[in-house]
Design a protein around this motif. Structure first.
Motif, short mmCIF file in Angstrom:
data_model
loop_
_atom_site.label_atom_id
_atom_site.label_comp_id
_atom_site.label_asym_id
_atom_site.label_seq_id
_atom_site.Cartn_x
_atom_site.Cartn_y
_atom_site.Cartn_z
N UNK A 74 0.82 -1.21 0.00
CA UNK A 74 0.00 0.00 0.00
C UNK A 74 0.86 1.26 0.00
N UNK A 114 12.97 -1.37 3.42
CA UNK A 114 12.51 -1.07 4.78
C UNK A 114 11.22 -1.83 5.06
N UNK A 129 2.70 -1.86 7.45
CA UNK A 129 4.00 -1.20 7.25
C UNK A 129 4.04 -0.48 5.91
N UNK A 131 1.43 0.75 4.33
CA UNK A 131 0.56 1.92 4.47
C UNK A 131 1.34 3.06 5.11
N UNK A 132 2.07 2.70 6.18
CA UNK A 132 2.82 3.71 6.93
C UNK A 132 3.95 4.28 6.08
N UNK A 135 2.65 6.65 3.68
CA UNK A 135 2.29 7.94 4.28
C UNK A 135 3.54 8.77 4.56
N UNK A 136 4.59 8.08 5.01
CA UNK A 136 5.84 8.81 5.26
C UNK A 136 6.34 9.42 3.95
N UNK A 139 4.16 12.29 3.03
CA UNK A 139 4.45 13.43 3.89
C UNK A 139 5.74 14.13 3.46
N UNK A 140 6.77 13.32 3.16
CA UNK A 140 8.04 13.92 2.76
C UNK A 140 7.91 14.60 1.40
N UNK A 142 5.29 15.99 0.22
CA UNK A 142 4.59 17.26 0.46
C UNK A 142 5.54 18.27 1.10
N UNK A 143 6.36 17.78 2.03
CA UNK A 143 7.24 18.69 2.77
C UNK A 143 8.31 19.29 1.88
N UNK A 146 6.90 22.14 -0.12
CA UNK A 146 5.84 22.95 0.47
C UNK A 146 4.46 22.61 -0.07
N UNK A 147 4.26 21.38 -0.53
CA UNK A 147 2.94 20.95 -0.95
C UNK A 147 2.59 21.30 -2.38
N UNK A 247 -1.86 8.85 -5.79
CA UNK A 247 -3.11 8.36 -5.18
C UNK A 247 -3.93 7.50 -6.11
N UNK B 279 -5.64 7.31 8.63
CA UNK B 279 -4.29 7.04 9.11
C UNK B 279 -4.10 7.58 10.52
N UNK B 322 7.21 22.94 9.03
CA UNK B 322 6.29 22.69 7.92
C UNK B 322 5.23 21.67 8.34
N UNK B 324 3.25 19.84 6.74
CA UNK B 324 3.20 18.60 5.97
C UNK B 324 4.06 17.50 6.58
N UNK B 327 2.41 14.27 8.61
CA UNK B 327 2.13 12.93 8.05
C UNK B 327 3.31 12.00 8.26
#
Lengths: 328, 348
Positions: A74, A114, A129, A131-132, A135-136, A139-140, A142-143, A146-147, A247, B279, B322, B324, B327
């Motif tokens: 996932x 990993x 794992x 899924x997580x 998400x990580x 998140x990264x 996006x970070x 700045x999205x 997505x 989540x 930030x 973001x 998540x």
């Protein structure tokens, strides 16, 4: 429906015949659609469908191995954004495309490994794992910017997604290459045999003294690699990296495998069929687009298809197991 | 074990500084709670409260403006909605399943409540009832698919999640509904003791479900089913009914949190909730000590888990990192929680 299938002769079919049956449905659907929907069977449209399916298809190659060992990946949604985001940022920083892409692929492999580590050494269920990790990655991604999305990549990179060789899009050739790579591993290497043993009958593997952990590392690492490649390809096609671009492909990649007859119960499934599944999804989305049906409605279709097929194949297996035990 | 010790013992002079093999195995075999005394034992049995309290202490010490009554109110306000949803997720995790469609139920409940309250001008109680029934229906779908079609929970709810999301988008026709009627907003916004009523609603739901899980036959049966379906069935637990009920309750609570979410932001949005909300809720439950393998879970601990991750979110905001990154940080927290849980189970 379950009773009907149980009584039919479907359960007694030879595996090859059953696989043929799985092929028959998409081919019949393909021809039926082709005759009904205008422009569907145009060569340009078909090549376009294959090009769009290449993203899902390459993911499905890796996903097949993961599902064969009773796992699921996932993390695609996240990796499809994270890996090209890294590559893209490097490219915009002036580093040459091959190196940037290699770094992006390496990121995919590391995150995949990993996943393998979590599953094999720490007994974390694959779905959680991955899924997580997804998400990580999300998140990264996006970070890192700045999205917002980045674009305007070197021409060489964009050519991979949009160029063609003798009229065939490079994306399709890349898909074909991954299909052959996956098929080769699955069919002609000891590694492939062991992976199927791990999914089908782990006890055999242990008797042979083979390590399940190493296989799990390989399978999840390979899936991460496939995700990274298809993410980079997607970005090359669009000349953009959007932090949530993955997505849409998570569900499609799983659906491709399931439509291609890869069994969630493990041990069964072939790479070429999963790629056929990806093409089926590509055709389906294309036809629904040509008919003017909204992408969200398409997700409703595909979500339902997954559930129905998993239900049907589960029922078939239970009945065939009962049949071989002679209790049916 | 012994073979490995032999190897270690034969390793030669290079490792001579290490204690002899016998001593090291002896200390390994001794249960840690005897070695370390009562305090660690207390911590070990109350992981979620410990995490929560240490986060509060650490954040108060190191994050400016954290230890503040207004900020505490903000955290409570933000936690109320996932706290309701986490109760349902905890029950689902107790069966050994998972509900990945939870966030999409939130979105569908949000847009439906907006349409009912605004476009159709239904009175607030009717909207509330309708949304709860909607959630119940969606949850029944999940439950029936997992139980009777024997589709694994994560794949069934992944599929239904996409279906719910699609339906929400279609129903909304791609637009949000803003400026909802006052009587509808009053459900979650009426101030009580300086906090919005949503917080007290969450508290009420938590009390009811805490009693349901820890003090009733249903709770016992749920636990038994999660620990071992076969043994439970042999002892007369109605497994199928329990399993379906749990998914139905989970989606009902998710729908309630979708309604309260809509009220909090005063806008009905089909994109509300979604994957990130699912989540967050799963993270809360896992940090709260719920096991992915079923059988273990507590309403109080799960809510402490949600409060813990909301404190972390709050700190990320206060520090000005930030947003973001939240998540990614959540992802790392959940992994650590799972790994620590697995390792401590292995040792026990």
């Amino acid at each position: 429906v379950g009773v009907l299938i149980g009584r039919s002769e479907l359960v007694n079919l030879h595996p090859a015949a059953r696989r043929g049956l799985f092929l028959l449905i998409p081919v019949a659907a393909f021809l039926a659609l082709g005759s009904q929907v205008p422009h569907f069977l145009d060569l340009s449209n078909l090549l376009n469908v294959a090009r769009q399916s290449s993203i899902t298809g390459i993911c499905a190659v890796g996903m097949t191995f993961v599902i064969v060992i009773k796992g699921i990946d996932l993390s695609l949604a996240g990796l499809l954004a994270f890996c090209p985001m890294i590559g893209g940022i490097l490219m915009l920083a002036g580093i040459d495309p091959p190196t940037s892409m290699a770094v992006g692929m390496l990121a995919g492999i590391i995150l995949g490994l990993f996943n393998g580590l979590m599953v094999s050494k720490l007994a974390v269920p694959a779905f959680i794992t991955t899924l997580v990790v997804g998400q990580i990655g999300q998140g990264l991604a996006l970070t890192m910017n700045g999205g917002s999305s980045i674009g305007g990549f070197p021409e060489r990179f964009v050519f991979i997604g949009n160029g063609a060789l003798a009229g065939v899009p490079l994306s399709d050739l890349l898909l074909l290459a991954f299909l052959m790579l996956g098929f080769f591993i699955q069919r002609f290497t000891a590694l492939g045999n062991h992976i199927y043993a791990l999914g089908g009958n782990e006890a055999v593997l242990r008797q042979e003294g083979l390590s399940a952990a190493r296989l799990q590392f390989f399978v999840f690492g390979f899936s991460g690699f496939c995700a990274a490649v298809s993410g980079l390809l997607l970005s090359a096609q669009l000349d953009t990296v959007h932090p949530t671009q993955g997505d849409a492909y998570q569900l499609d990649a799983i659906a491709a495998c399931i439509i291609g007859g890869v069994d969630l119960a493990g041990g069964r499934g072939s790479v070429p069929m999963a790629v056929v599944g990806a093409l089926v999804i590509g055709c389906l989305r294309n036809v629904l687009n040509l008919l003017g049906i909204h992408p969200f409605m398409q997700n409703v279709f595909i979500g339902s298809i997954i559930i129905v097929i998993v239900y049907l194949s589960g029922t078939i297996h239970r009945h065939s197991e009962l049949a071989t035990r002679g209790t049916l | 074990m012994s073979a490995r010790d032999d190897i270690r013992a034969n390793n030669g002079p290079g490792e001579s500084e290490e204690p002899p093999a016998e001593a090291s195995t002896a200390s390994l075999n001794r249960p840690s709670r005897i070695t370390y005394g009562g305090f660690l034992d207390l911590v070990g049995r109350n992981v979620a409260p410990t995490i929560f309290l240490s986060l509060v202490v650490l954040a108060s010490l190191f994050v400016k403006n954290f230890a503040d009554v207004d900020n505490a109110a903000v955290i409570l306000k933000q936690s109320a909605i996932p706290a309701i949803a986490v109760i349902g997720m905890t029950m689902v995790l107790m069966t050994g399943g998972i509900d990945l469609s939870l966030g999409y139920v939130v979105g569908l409940a949000s847009i439906v409540s907006g349409i009912l309250a605004n476009t159709w001008a239904w009175p607030a109680p009717a909207v509330l009832a309708a949304v709860l029934v909607l959630g119940l229906g969606l949850g029944l779908c999940n439950g029936l698919i997992t139980q009777f079609m024997r589709v694994p929970a994560f794949i069934a709810t992944l599929g239904t999640g996409y279906v719910f999301y699609g339906v929400a988008q279609i129903v909304s026709q791609g637009s949000n509904i803003n400026r909802l009627p006052k009587d509808f907003l009053a459900i979650g916004r009426t101030p009580m003791l300086g906090l919005p009523s949503a917080v007290f609603l969450a508290l009420g739901v938590a009390v009811v479900f805490h009693v349901l899980i820890s003090r009733t036959i249903f709770g016992r049966q749920l636990e038994a089913f999660g620990l071992g379906a076969r043994a439970a069935a042999l002892s007369g637990v109605p497994n199928a009914r329990i399993n379906v009920t749990v998914y139905a309750l989970c989606a009902t609570l998710a729908a309630l949190s979708g309604l309260l979410f809509t009220i909090r932001v005063n806008a009905a949005q089909p994109n509300m909730g979604g994957g990130p909300f699912t989540f967050e809720v799963v993270t809360g439950a896992i940090v709260g000590g719920a096991s992915l393998f079923g059988g273990v879970g507590s309403v109080v601990n799960s809510i402490l888990g949600v409060l813990s991750i909301k404190i972390i979110e709050n700190c990320i905001n206060l520090i000005g990192v930030n947003y973001n990154l939240y998540l990614a940080v959540q992802g790392m927290i959940i992994l650590v929680a799972i790994v620590v849980g697995n390792l401590s189970n292995r040792r026990a």
